[in-house]
Design an enzyme around this catalytic site. Structure first.
Site, short mmCIF file in Angstrom:
data_model
loop_
_atom_site.label_atom_id
_atom_site.label_comp_id
_atom_site.label_asym_id
_atom_site.label_seq_id
_atom_site.Cartn_x
_atom_site.Cartn_y
_atom_site.Cartn_z
N GLU A 1 1.07 3.75 -2.91
CA GLU A 1 0.70 3.16 -4.02
C GLU A 1 0.62 3.74 -5.37
O GLU A 1 0.63 3.03 -6.19
CB GLU A 1 -0.68 2.49 -3.52
N LYS B 1 -6.28 -8.21 -4.75
CA LYS B 1 -5.21 -7.41 -4.55
C LYS B 1 -4.59 -7.84 -3.56
O LYS B 1 -4.55 -7.69 -2.47
CB LYS B 1 -5.90 -6.04 -4.09
#
Length: 430
Positions: A33, A110
């Site tokens: 990420e 998210k």
């Protein structure tokens, strides 16, 4: 009682709500990420007193939700964080900078969370009040938030390598010079520097860097806000650590201020080892010190000192010759500290960092190209190396040998490997 009426007891509970604000940012715990932006969705509710605006129908008396949206985008696109809890907190604190807002409710979704099962949503919802904001800002050291009694000096470092970097840096300097808050604005020469990259990171265009010395009564935190403002105006994005950027503005040092706060560490924790900051700064002020050492001395020890391609002292008045192939041009001189009483051997010349180098080692105009070393071994036939014009390429030479270059004799009769690339424009590329 509902939560908001309980929390805002005695205050109006008028509320503006924005839902589904999409923005991409680099946030997350996992290593994967840290290198690729992902989408986040933000909902926000703002509690405030709308009665004055309702009476006179005046936008100036209510909350500009377009401005709120801009603040949300700046946080999501800004500095990376590990947790969406932290991201939501930063959004709440940013929005509460408007003193008319009594409380906010922030939900961060998210949708691309790295789960191994099918899911509909992952989100965090937080509620913060004016009191929470005041406690958070109080955690900043007083030295960062209080304005000095007398004007003091501060140093900013400017850098860019996307878009039109020289134009961007000129615009920032012009804005600083015209701002009434500054009693003095001194600007260093412009440095063209090879990018400092992480291991395995893709090549980037060269950077343009400059240092500005300011004298004002602004607090250190106000200078940081100013730096962020400039970056936002010039569309700075942070898709990954050490990514190319349209503008980078760092607060390097503020006279008399030391801070270990992670939001603003002073002096800047990495400045003492960065030649692209130290070299222009040394040219601006040979007496400047950082951490008790002369900046000119620190410049000679910086590991990236060989990455300084060129310097232009008059770049604000005359357009720098970014086409110049010789990285050690006539305009490049050593910092003052490099001029010592020690004799220099005849037949040598002094580099911009004051380290003698033999003339025979100076790169000639045919292959002393900015960032040519970064292009070697990339496997591609072309690589853009100059985003100022968008026209300059490095093209693999048809005469390249198997090792990516050809051997030539220098004036000292030593074998020198000449890279198998040539500098061309788009219409000349084969």
């Amino acid at each position: 009682m509902t939560r908001r009426t309980r929390q805002l007891s005695g205050k109006p509970a008028d509320c503006i709500t924005l839902r589904g604000i999409h923005a991409s940012g680099v946030h997350g715990v996992l290593e994967a990420e840290h290198h690729q932006p992902q989408n986040f969705v933000v909902d926000i509710s703002l509690w405030f007193d709308s009665r004055a605006a309702a009476r006179v129908d005046d936008l100036a008396l209510t909350i500009d939700y377009a401005a709120v949206t801009d603040k949300i985008l700046s946080v999501v696109r800004g500095k990376s964080v590990a947790l969406i809890e932290r991201l939501a907190q930063r959004i709440a604190m940013k929005v509460l900078e408007d003193e008319r807002i009594d409380a906010v409710e922030v939900t961060v979704h998210k949708p691309q969370a790295p789960l191994k099962v099918e899911f509909g949503d992952v989100s965090i919802e937080i509620y913060r009040t004016r009191e929470d904001f005041e406690k958070e800002t109080a955690r900043l050291a007083v030295a960062l938030t209080v304005r000095p009694e007398k004007p003091r000096a501060a140093v900013l470092a400017l850098g860019a390598n996307l878009g039109d970097p020289v134009k961007t840096l000129r615009e920032v300097v012009s804005a600083l010079q015209s701002a009434p808050e500054f009693d003095e604005v001194a600007v260093s020469p412009l440095a063209r520097t090879r990018p400092v990259l992480a291991s395995g990171q893709a090549p980037q265009p060269d950077y343009y860097n400059a240092v500005v010395r300011l004298v004002s009564r602004l607090s250190a935190s106000e200078l940081l806000d100013l730096a962020h403002h400039f970056e936002q105006v010039h569309h700075r994005e942070r898709p990954s650590h050490w990514a190319a950027r349209t503008l980078d503005v760092d607060v390097i040092a503020v006279e008399g201020v030391e801070s270990s706060d992670p939001r603003l560490t002073l002096p800047h924790p990495h400045a003492a080892s960065r030649a692209f900051v130290l070299v222009p700064w040394a040219k601006l002020d040979a007496t400047a010190k950082l951490g008790g050492e002369l900046v000119t001395e620190l410049a000679t020890k910086a590991e990236d000192r060989d990455g300084i391609v060129n310097l232009w002292p008059d770049w604000l008045e005359v357009a720098p010759d970014t086409e110049r192939a010789n990285p050690w041009g006539e305009s490049v001189e050593a910092p003052d500290s490099a001029t010592s009483e020690n004799s220099v051997e005849e037949g040598t010349e002094t580099s911009i960092l004051g380290t003698p180098r033999r003339a025979s080692e100076t790169l000639d105009g045919n292959y002393g190209l900015p960032s040519w070393q970064a292009a070697l071994g990339t496997g591609g036939e072309h690589r853009v190396v100059d985003d100022v014009t968008g026209e300059i390429f490095l093209e693999r030479s048809s005469s390249s040998s198997g090792n990516g270059g050809e051997s030539v004799k220098s004036e000292s009769t030593e074998q020198v490997t000449k890279p198998g690339w040539r500098r061309v424009r788009k219409h000349e590329a084969s």
